[in-house]
Design a protein around this motif. Structure first.
Motif, mmCIF file in Angstrom:
data_model
loop_
_atom_site.group_PDB
_atom_site.id
_atom_site.type_symbol
_atom_site.label_atom_id
_atom_site.label_comp_id
_atom_site.label_asym_id
_atom_site.label_seq_id
_atom_site.Cartn_x
_atom_site.Cartn_y
_atom_site.Cartn_z
ATOM 1 N N LEU A 357 17.855 -18.497 53.372
ATOM 2 C CA LEU A 357 16.826 -19.123 54.195
ATOM 3 C C LEU A 357 15.677 -18.162 54.471
ATOM 4 C CD1 LEU A 357 15.815 -21.489 55.950
ATOM 5 C CD2 LEU A 357 17.151 -20.523 57.838
ATOM 6 N N THR A 358 15.983 -16.906 54.757
ATOM 7 C CA THR A 358 14.923 -15.949 55.090
ATOM 8 C C THR A 358 14.007 -15.652 53.911
ATOM 9 O OG1 THR A 358 16.463 -14.130 54.628
ATOM 10 C CG2 THR A 358 16.265 -14.849 56.918
ATOM 11 N N LYS A 359 14.434 -15.975 52.709
ATOM 12 C CA LYS A 359 13.587 -15.790 51.531
ATOM 13 C C LYS A 359 12.694 -16.997 51.274
ATOM 14 C CE LYS A 359 17.054 -12.826 49.334
ATOM 15 N NZ LYS A 359 18.022 -12.698 48.200
ATOM 16 N N ASP A 360 12.907 -18.075 52.004
ATOM 17 C CA ASP A 360 12.098 -19.275 51.829
ATOM 18 C C ASP A 360 10.673 -19.028 52.352
ATOM 19 O OD1 ASP A 360 11.151 -22.064 53.290
ATOM 20 O OD2 ASP A 360 12.151 -22.395 51.361
ATOM 21 N N PRO A 361 9.635 -19.398 51.587
ATOM 22 C CA PRO A 361 8.250 -19.162 52.040
ATOM 23 C C PRO A 361 7.938 -19.815 53.379
ATOM 24 C CG PRO A 361 8.301 -19.729 49.703
ATOM 25 C CD PRO A 361 9.684 -19.961 50.221
ATOM 26 N N GLY A 362 8.496 -21.009 53.619
ATOM 27 C CA GLY A 362 8.253 -21.669 54.890
ATOM 28 C C GLY A 362 8.818 -20.889 56.067
ATOM 29 N N PHE A 363 10.003 -20.343 55.877
ATOM 30 C CA PHE A 363 10.602 -19.539 56.943
ATOM 31 C C PHE A 363 9.793 -18.263 57.164
ATOM 32 C CE2 PHE A 363 13.301 -16.119 58.445
ATOM 33 C CZ PHE A 363 13.991 -16.698 59.492
ATOM 34 N N GLU A 364 9.399 -17.600 56.087
ATOM 35 C CA GLU A 364 8.628 -16.364 56.221
ATOM 36 C C GLU A 364 7.324 -16.602 56.968
ATOM 37 O OE1 GLU A 364 8.027 -14.634 52.429
ATOM 38 O OE2 GLU A 364 10.105 -13.956 52.190
ATOM 39 N N GLU A 365 6.641 -17.685 56.661
ATOM 40 C CA GLU A 365 5.379 -17.991 57.342
ATOM 41 C C GLU A 365 5.608 -18.247 58.826
ATOM 42 O OE1 GLU A 365 1.691 -21.235 57.073
ATOM 43 O OE2 GLU A 365 3.410 -21.347 55.688
ATOM 44 N N PHE A 366 6.642 -19.036 59.152
ATOM 45 C CA PHE A 366 6.939 -19.339 60.556
ATOM 46 C C PHE A 366 7.350 -18.076 61.298
ATOM 47 C CE2 PHE A 366 9.443 -20.662 64.149
ATOM 48 C CZ PHE A 366 8.831 -21.813 64.602
ATOM 49 N N TRP A 367 8.211 -17.278 60.683
ATOM 50 C CA TRP A 367 8.723 -16.070 61.310
ATOM 51 C C TRP A 367 7.602 -15.074 61.592
ATOM 52 C CZ3 TRP A 367 12.201 -13.231 63.740
ATOM 53 C CH2 TRP A 367 12.206 -11.857 63.571
ATOM 54 N N ARG A 368 6.723 -14.847 60.618
ATOM 55 C CA ARG A 368 5.651 -13.874 60.800
ATOM 56 C C ARG A 368 4.677 -14.301 61.893
ATOM 57 N NH1 ARG A 368 4.404 -12.614 54.367
ATOM 58 N NH2 ARG A 368 6.360 -11.463 53.971
ATOM 59 N N ARG A 369 4.357 -15.570 61.931
ATOM 60 C CA ARG A 369 3.433 -16.040 62.976
ATOM 61 C C ARG A 369 4.068 -15.906 64.356
ATOM 62 N NH1 ARG A 369 0.520 -16.314 66.289
ATOM 63 N NH2 ARG A 369 -1.054 -17.872 66.854
ATOM 64 N N ASP A 370 5.351 -16.189 64.454
ATOM 65 C CA ASP A 370 6.045 -16.065 65.736
ATOM 66 C C ASP A 370 6.099 -14.610 66.178
ATOM 67 O OD1 ASP A 370 7.443 -16.959 67.978
ATOM 68 O OD2 ASP A 370 9.394 -16.748 66.994
ATOM 69 N N VAL A 371 6.380 -13.689 65.253
ATOM 70 C CA VAL A 371 6.425 -12.263 65.581
ATOM 71 C C VAL A 371 5.044 -11.766 66.007
ATOM 72 C CG1 VAL A 371 6.765 -9.956 64.619
ATOM 73 C CG2 VAL A 371 8.419 -11.764 64.132
ATOM 74 N N GLU A 372 3.999 -12.176 65.310
ATOM 75 C CA GLU A 372 2.648 -11.751 65.661
ATOM 76 C C GLU A 372 2.280 -12.185 67.070
ATOM 77 O OE1 GLU A 372 0.751 -11.811 61.120
ATOM 78 O OE2 GLU A 372 0.469 -13.505 62.491
ATOM 79 N N GLU A 373 2.728 -13.383 67.458
ATOM 80 C CA GLU A 373 2.454 -13.841 68.817
ATOM 81 C C GLU A 373 3.310 -13.079 69.829
ATOM 82 O OE1 GLU A 373 0.335 -15.822 71.617
ATOM 83 O OE2 GLU A 373 0.036 -15.840 69.444
#
Length: 520
Positions: A357-373
């Motif tokens: 799951l963590t390699k999925d592009p959708g997860f990576e995009e969601f995860w990075r935006r959440d971390v940035e916030e």
């Protein structure tokens, strides 16, 4: 003429021991320069050495000192080598006796490879060179594959986007709403976020259409110091529950469900303890409990700790004993200004399904935006506070949430009152603990929050309902799963009938479960 009483120097004493022949020479300077007595030569040499030693600088002395110590170290190393060769690597030593036979067998089997070597090269000299070149080439290829061809994304800055309310103590808390508006909501669901997350997480990837279908108003908010919320000067789990209470009062929410995922569950536990009258129920996913909880058995504690990496165990130890050391690690991971893998950033070990799951592009995009916030303010203190809250004394125990029957203690006055006034001897009793439903979803392959934690919860809170999800990890059942989200809302709020108004469904369900015998 020598001064009377002055002691002679060692050079003068040495020169005096040399016999003087009595021969004297006269003439030009060049003649005298070529002829001299032995005593004269010795004195001149000694005086020259004395002048040279006096003019020697501190730098030269230090060089000589270092050189001398270097020679001593070399000799010491040679001595140690001789000791090892003479005592450990002899034929009579224990190591040689145990390894000589197996090494001879292995060398015999590998000797066939010597046929591929050049005839003028001895195997003892050739094979170390070949192995060294092979290891260097392998290291270079590994670095090129892992690093040079994989660019590291940088953390991006985003403009403020949250709604904010002013708390009674003057701090601002930011929040985000999804689903139906307040005037049409059947259910209100409030979600504190987990570590290294923000108000943007909520239920990751849940569709607005699904929330509208169930009539759910989902409110997520930033913990103090995260996202756009102001930090708290002295944060505790009690203050966390009070922040949640003030938020719901400002949003005019009278009764709500509280939602906790992973380490965000510690704020859910606090809400169940401190503001139970405002909560209609709790939904938790892989809920975190204090791994140092004294109520755990030895088997439960070992079942939790054995699932974690050494680095994560070290992080928990620092959070409990030396929280200031966490600043060093956080500044070099998620606060470094660069994105990185989730397992490295949080010191996690992931199941196979979580890794996919963590390699999925959708997860990576969601995860990075959440971390940035989450790290928007760039302050390490809130993260240290959150880590400390997970492993420190909560001020309450999960046993306090257990539903129990507590009866009023009868004193001497009550006994006389019942005896002389002929009153009933029945003791007044009431139910204590959290009386509303608690639903827990637990992935059985979860290595981040092991299933032993949920088993401990059900042992101390028997009324909690645990939904065990086979073949699921920590993220796989919760992130970006439409079917999972529908099943969760159906479990909490019941099935939704197509083309039926939420209010009509509510009335129909109440009539369906109404006990008519109670009015007879």
């Amino acid at each position: 003429m020598e001064e009377i009483g002055r002691p002679k120097s060692w050079t003068e004493e040495l020169a005096s021991l040399v016999e003087d022949t009595g021969i004297r020479y006269t003439g030009d300077d060049h003649t005298l320069s070529g002829l001299s007595t032995p005593s004269f030569e010795l004195k001149s040499a000694m005086e020259g050495e004395r002048v040279e030693s006096e003019s020697e600088s501190l730098k030269d002395q230090m060089k000589g000192f270092v050189k001398a110590w270097g020679e001593i170290a070399i000799e010491l190393g040679k001595g140690c080598k001789d000791v090892v060769l003479q005592s450990v690597l002899t034929d009579d030593s224990y190591i040689v006796k145990k390894t000589k036979g197996p090494c001879r067998v292995v060398a015999g089997k590998l000797s066939v490879l010597n046929d591929f070597l050049p005839e003028d090269r001895h195997p003892v000299h050739a094979w170390p060179v070949i192995l060294s070149v092979f290891l260097v080439a392998l290291s270079v290829l590994s670095l090129n594959i892992k690093h040079e061809n994989t660019p590291i994304p940088l953390v991006q800055s985003h403009p403020p986007s949250a709604n904010r309310i002013l708390l009674p103590d003057g701090r601002n808390i930011s929040y985000h709403e999804q689903g139906v508006p307040a005037d049409k909501a059947r259910y209100s669901l409030i979600a504190p976020h987990a570590f290294l997350s923000s108000r943007l997480s909520g239920i990751p990837g849940i569709k607005s259409s699904l929330l509208e279908e169930f009539g759910v108003r989902l409110v997520t908010y930033d913990l103090p110091g995260f996202g756009e919320s102001d930090p708290h000067p002295n944060r505790t789990l009690h203050s966390s529950a009070m922040d949640l209470l003030h938020l719901t009062e400002a949003l005019e929410i009278n009764k709500f469900w509280v939602f906790g995922y992973s380490s965000g569950a510690i704020h859910t536990w606090a809400a169940l303890k401190h503001i139970p009258s405002k909560i209609a129920g709790a939904a938790m996913f892989a809920p975190m409990v204090n791994p140092y909880d004294p109520g755990m058995t030895k088997e439960e504690r070992s079942g939790i700790w054995e699932k974690w990496t050494r680095r994560r165990k070290l992080m928990f130890f620092f959070a409990r004993r030396f929280p200031r050391f966490l600043k060093f690690f956080y500044r070099r991971t998620f606060l470094s200004g660069k994105h990185g893998p989730i397992d490295k950033w949080l010191s996690l070990s992931l199941s196979d399904k979580d890794q996919d799951l963590t390699k999925d592009p959708g997860f990576e995009e969601f995860w990075r935006r959440d971390v940035e916030e989450s790290i928007r303010q760039g302050n390490v203190k809130p993260f240290i506070e959150e880590a400390v809250l997970q492993v420190s004394n909560w001020g309450f125990s999960l046993r306090d949430l257990q539903v129990e029957k507590k009866c009023k203690e009868r004193g001497l006055f009550d006994w006389f009152k019942n005896q002389f006034m002929f009153l009933s001897n029945e003791v007044e009793c009431e139910l204590v603990g959290f009386l509303d439903p608690i639903h827990i979803w637990q992935g059985m392959e979860d290595l981040v929050v092991p299933s032993v934690m949920s088993e401990y919860v059900t042992r101390v809170i028997p009324s909690a309902i645990v939904h065990k999800v086979a073949n699921e990890g920590h993220f796989s059942y919760f992130y970006l799963c439409d079917e999972c989200h529908r099943m969760i809302l159906s479990t909490l709020f019941g099935e939704v009938y197509d083309h039926q108004d939420p209010l009509e469904r509510s009335v129909e369900e109440e009539l369906k479960h109404f006990d008519y015998k109670s009015i007879v």
